[in-house]
Scaffold this motif. Structure first.
Motif, mmCIF file in Angstrom:
data_model
loop_
_atom_site.group_PDB
_atom_site.id
_atom_site.type_symbol
_atom_site.label_atom_id
_atom_site.label_comp_id
_atom_site.label_asym_id
_atom_site.label_seq_id
_atom_site.Cartn_x
_atom_site.Cartn_y
_atom_site.Cartn_z
ATOM 1 N N GLY A 197 38.955 -33.796 8.079
ATOM 2 C CA GLY A 197 37.804 -32.934 8.301
ATOM 3 C C GLY A 197 37.596 -32.610 9.775
ATOM 4 O O GLY A 197 38.405 -32.961 10.640
ATOM 5 N N LEU A 198 36.463 -31.971 10.052
ATOM 6 C CA LEU A 198 36.199 -31.446 11.391
ATOM 7 C C LEU A 198 35.142 -32.238 12.155
ATOM 8 O O LEU A 198 34.764 -31.853 13.259
ATOM 9 C CB LEU A 198 35.746 -29.985 11.292
ATOM 10 N N PHE A 199 34.669 -33.334 11.558
ATOM 11 C CA PHE A 199 33.566 -34.045 12.215
ATOM 12 C C PHE A 199 33.964 -34.560 13.596
ATOM 13 O O PHE A 199 33.255 -34.346 14.576
ATOM 14 C CB PHE A 199 33.101 -35.206 11.334
ATOM 15 N N GLU A 200 35.101 -35.233 13.676
ATOM 16 C CA GLU A 200 35.530 -35.783 14.965
ATOM 17 C C GLU A 200 35.814 -34.669 15.966
ATOM 18 O O GLU A 200 35.615 -34.843 17.170
ATOM 19 C CB GLU A 200 36.785 -36.648 14.784
ATOM 20 N N GLU A 201 36.277 -33.508 15.469
ATOM 21 C CA GLU A 201 36.551 -32.396 16.382
ATOM 22 C C GLU A 201 35.245 -31.850 16.959
ATOM 23 O O GLU A 201 35.121 -31.609 18.157
ATOM 24 C CB GLU A 201 37.302 -31.280 15.639
ATOM 25 N N TYR A 202 34.255 -31.646 16.073
ATOM 26 C CA TYR A 202 32.977 -31.123 16.548
ATOM 27 C C TYR A 202 32.233 -32.142 17.401
ATOM 28 O O TYR A 202 31.440 -31.763 18.276
ATOM 29 C CB TYR A 202 32.093 -30.723 15.361
#
Length: 878
Positions: free
Chosen positions: A683-688
């Motif tokens: 997912g994108l949580f760590e990226e955001y």
């Protein structure tokens, strides 16, 4: 003949909502035997056997051998989604195992632990069987493949949705259908349009093949299929739309009992019934060795060749291709990273400010410090320390000027306007992309289903007031009690962060004292700097450790009571961001606004018996800059190292599966086997979450003008690493729709507003800008005598001979009139600064609409064409 669409969809809903065990039994061979057979559901088998045309003739099994094409069934046409599960092979034991006991009769029987494991395996197999039976009833097509060696067998269940199922669920999911011929491609890059008007060659522009066509669209309706032009059934729906339909069915299908809400493939994966569920990549990403025309590349090869490679670092991102392959949610993340381009002017201005400070450093440092000799005898910095001369800090005073001069004040104002202007531009770009990708109104059109974890933990079932379907439900009393528990845990963890902050402060004091007691003139002079740098490194380690701990804790707290995935994501993001904000920024806030309140000789403030910290010889801003550099750059380096660790995980996973596949020498890995070797998309949580960088370049930018430059360099690397990770290292995620970046935008707005207030206080209270300005206005424009003016004599009861300390106090320790005048100027500056900046920002917000005027016209045009075309179609039918 097939049932009508409404009857088909009604029947499907009955299957999806029926949680009772079916009486019919299905043999193993019905969905794929050990010989890897195929299966066509009974609903379509009649037409297939009769050879009637209909919509399903292309799905009949052929007796002719069809080449194994990676992304298809054996017929070479049916596109697939894959479920995977592993079964360990049973081997005869040579001796008594550790999980076996011998009875009096000499028989070997399994222990209770082993029997529980067998019961668990039987339960998972039963769930899988019923899940597949219900998928058959819905109408999905299936084939089974397997790969085995002596240790374990890996089963691959290939799933596809035929045309009739796609049509029914396309209407229910509000997929978009094209209305007219393709429109000219929209230029999404503002810089490209500007350079084109100026007739300047654009090195960032590159023609990417197979760009998705742009249509005026409307919501898909089965009753309007003739009008909408459903000609080629194989290409009418894109692969991502097909994946969404299949995944929607998998997420709704029942495998257990109603009271336990045992529904959906996500929960099956969590329970261990399946090890993975994913759509397949569009073939390999490597370019073929032989020459090939760019238009013949598959979508994955196009993304790799024109986007994910390091040599494309300066090119525009092919956002339409990313959206076509990964879906709108991931495409919006990479679109948001366009703020890297906005960092370029900020980095240039910040670098110029820093260079100007370096060039003027020697001319603007007060000469009284370096040439004072033994004139200014300063008070000891600790109880056991000795007095020292101000001339010893000449070098640190010069370095302090780099971060505390009029240019940094201008830069903080510049960055305040930059942050809000960027967010205004991003709102307009988000609206443009949402319309361009047909996601403008999708939240109003779709109703999210309950999350599997919520369904599993909810104690009761209640009727959904919107859909009328009974769903898992938490009572208000239960929700409030759990919210209270979660809040207490959050407060406790924030207190732990404060404890660590105090620990770091005390560590810094102890290191300073140790440096003073070494007796070395160099170490004594640089004691504060050494203590600050070493404690900042310790603080970074604690920050990363606590971040991991709290993220895992927040995940456990959040999964309790949030019904939909959107609610869960927003709550989880909010919890983690609040903690990470305190975790990362507590130390810089302490240095910027609280350090230096030490009292005065004979009346020093203490903490646990230790004197409160005073700012170092160069002032608090240089210490703040050191902390920001270590925390920000250190975090970026560690994050990029973690990106490379993903490559190691992918290599290990490939090596593990290769032991199973490698037993067949002549067997070439197939697409589903190759994709199973990849790492699961997290997912994108760590990226955001790396948006914390946005706070570093806005909140404390007055102390660290080079922050935008380091952020720019990091983001250039980050885009390439993320692109390569999604294209080459991750399994393909299911495409998700989104019209914006969600709660992250609210976080960015909060950070931008906080940055205005923080920079105002930083300039007013931490910087020497206002004291110098007031001294120039009242006494001397050339700052002659300024250093002596800022010093005060220690009270007579403190020392036998005169010593100085930095403060606007008289000989008795009371504040002078100049202090109160300066306080009034500081407060006035804060009020004026934030009022002017916020007024300008509100004016920009009011003048510049969130939705561009050209986009509003396009939306109205699209709605007009949709109404006109549907009306003409209705007339023709009448």
């Amino acid at each position: 003949m097939l049932r009508k669409g409404s009857e088909l969809l009604r029947g499907d809903r009955e299957v999806l909502l029926d949680l009772d065990t079916r009486t019919e039994t299905q043999t193993t061979d019905s969905y794929g035997s050990l010989q890897n057979g195929g299966f066509i559901p009974p609903r379509y088998a009649a037409n297939a056997d009769e050879g009637t045309g209909g919509n399903t003739h292309c799905y009949t099994k052929s007796n002719q051998p069809v080449p194994q094409l990676g992304n298809y069934f054996r017929d070479g046409r049916t596109k697939i989604f894959v479920l995977v599960w592993e079964v360990r092979s049973r081997r005869k034991r040579r001796g008594k195992g550790k999980n076996e006991v011998t009875t009096e009769e000499g028989e070997t029987v399994p222990t209770e632990e082993n029997s529980r494991s067998e019961r668990k395996k039987a339960q998972l197999a039963q769930w899988r069987e019923k899940f597949v039976q219900n998928l058959e009833s819905v109408g999905l097509l299936m084939e089974k493949e397997e790969t085995a060696n002596e240790k374990k067998t890996i089963h691959f269940l290939k799933i596809s949705a035929p045309w009739d199922v796609l049509v029914c669920y396309a209407e229910e999911l509000c997929l978009r259908a094209p209305l007219q011929q393709a429109q000219p491609h929209l230029d999404l890059n503002t810089s490209s349009r500007v350079l084109s008007r100026l007739c300047i060659p654009n090195a960032m522009m590159e023609s990417v093949p197979n760009r998705p066509l742009d249509y005026y669209t409307c919501a898909f309706r089965k009753s309007k299929m003739n009008f909408l032009g459903c000609g080629d059934q194989g290409t009418y729906f894109t692969n991502t739309q097909r994946h969404r339909v299949v995944y929607e069915i998998l997420a709704r299908t029942v495998y257990g009992k109603r009271k336990r809400a045992e529904v959906g493939v996500d929960r099956l994966v969590n329970e261990g019934a399946y090890t993975a569920a994913f759509p397949l990549h569009e073939g390999p990403f490597q370019l073929p060795k032989y020459g090939i025309h760019p238009d013949e590349l598959n979508q994955r090869q196009v993304l790799y060749h024109y986007w994910a490679r390091w040599c494309k670092w300066y090119k525009y991102q092919p956002l339409d291709h990313i959206r076509e392959y990964f879906g709108e949610k991931i495409a919006l993340y990479f679109a948001w990273l366009f703020y890297t381009a906005w960092l370029l002017p900020a980095a240039v201005v910040g670098t110029l400010i820093f260079v100007s400070g370096v060039m003027s450093m020697s001319n603007n440092t007060p000469k009284e410090i370096c040439s004072s000799g033994v004139s200014y005898h300063m008070c000891p910095l600790c109880k056991t320390c000795q007095a020292w001369n101000m001339s010893e800090i000449c070098t640190m005073a010069k370095l302090g000027y780099l971060f505390d001069h009029p240019g940094t004040v201008f830069f903080s104002v510049f960055m305040s306007f930059w942050a809000v202007t960027f967010l205004e531009y991003w709102k307009r770009k988000m609206a443009t992309l949402a319309h361009h990708w047909d996601c403008m109104d999708f939240h109003e059109e779709e109703q999210e289903r309950p999350r599997p974890e919520f369904a599993a933990m909810a104690p009761t079932m209640e009727q959904n007031p919107v859909t009328g379907v009974k769903e898992p439900y938490f009572s208000e009393k239960t929700r409030l009690s759990r919210m209270f528990t979660g809040s207490m845990v959050i407060i406790m963890m924030l207190c732990v962060v404060m404890i660590f902050l105090v620990t770091v402060v005390m560590c810094r004091g102890i290191i300073s004292v140790m440096m003073f007691h070494t007796g070395s003139p160099v170490l004594r002079t640089e004691a504060g700097t050494i203590a600050n740098i070493s404690s900042s490194i310790v603080n970074l380690g604690l920050i990363l450790l606590m971040g991991r701990v709290y993220t895992a804790l927040a995940e456990q707290l959040t999964k309790w009571m949030h019904r939909t995935q959107t609610q869960y994501d927003n709550a989880f993001i909010f919890k983690v961001f609040i903690f990470q904000f305190v975790n990362f920024y507590s130390s810089p806030f302490y240095v910027a606004f609280f350090k230096g309140f030490v009292g005065y000789p004979s009346n020093y403030g203490t903490l646990f018996g230790m004197r409160n910290e005073d700012c170092g010889p160069g002032g608090c801003l240089i210490e703040l800059a050191e902390q920001l550099f270590i925390i920000m750059v250190g975090k970026q380096l560690i994050n990029n190292i973690q990106e490379f660790i993903i490559k190691v995980k992918a290599w290990r996973q490939k090596r593990t599966l290769a032991k199973v596949i490698g037993s067949k020498v002549s067997h070439e890995p197939r697409r589903w086997e190759e994709d199973y070797q990849l790492v699961e998309c997290e997912g994108l949580f760590e990226e955001y979450l790396e948006m914390l960088q946005f706070g570093f370049i806005t909140i404390f930018v007055a102390a660290f003008p080079l922050a935008p430059l380091f952020a720019l360099l990091n983001n250039w690397v980050e885009i390439r690493l993320d692109a390569h990770k999604f294209v080459c290292e991750y399994r393909r995620p299911v495409a998700e729709r989104a019209q914006n970046i969600g709660v992250w935008f609210n976080i960015l707005e909060a950070l931008s507003h906080l940055s205005v207030i923080a920079n105002a206080f930083l300039i007013a209270f931490t910087s020497d800008f206002l004291p110098r300005l007031l001294y120039q206005y009242k006494f001397d424009n050339d700052l002659n005598g300024y250093v002596n003016f800022t010093l005060a004599y220690a009270p007579l009861n403190y020392t036998e001979y005169p010593m100085c300390y930095k403060a606007f106090r008289d000989n008795n320790g009371s504040y002078t009139l100049f202090y109160w005048e300066l306080l009034a100027v500081r407060l006035g500056f804060i009020i004026a600064f934030e009022h002017v900046v916020f007024f300008v920002l509100r004016a920009i917000d009011w003048i510049v609409p969130d939705v561009p005027e050209s986009l509003e016209l396009k939306i109205k045009r699209e709605r007009f064409l949709a109404k006109q075309a549907l009306a003409e179609n209705q007339e023709a039918l009448l």
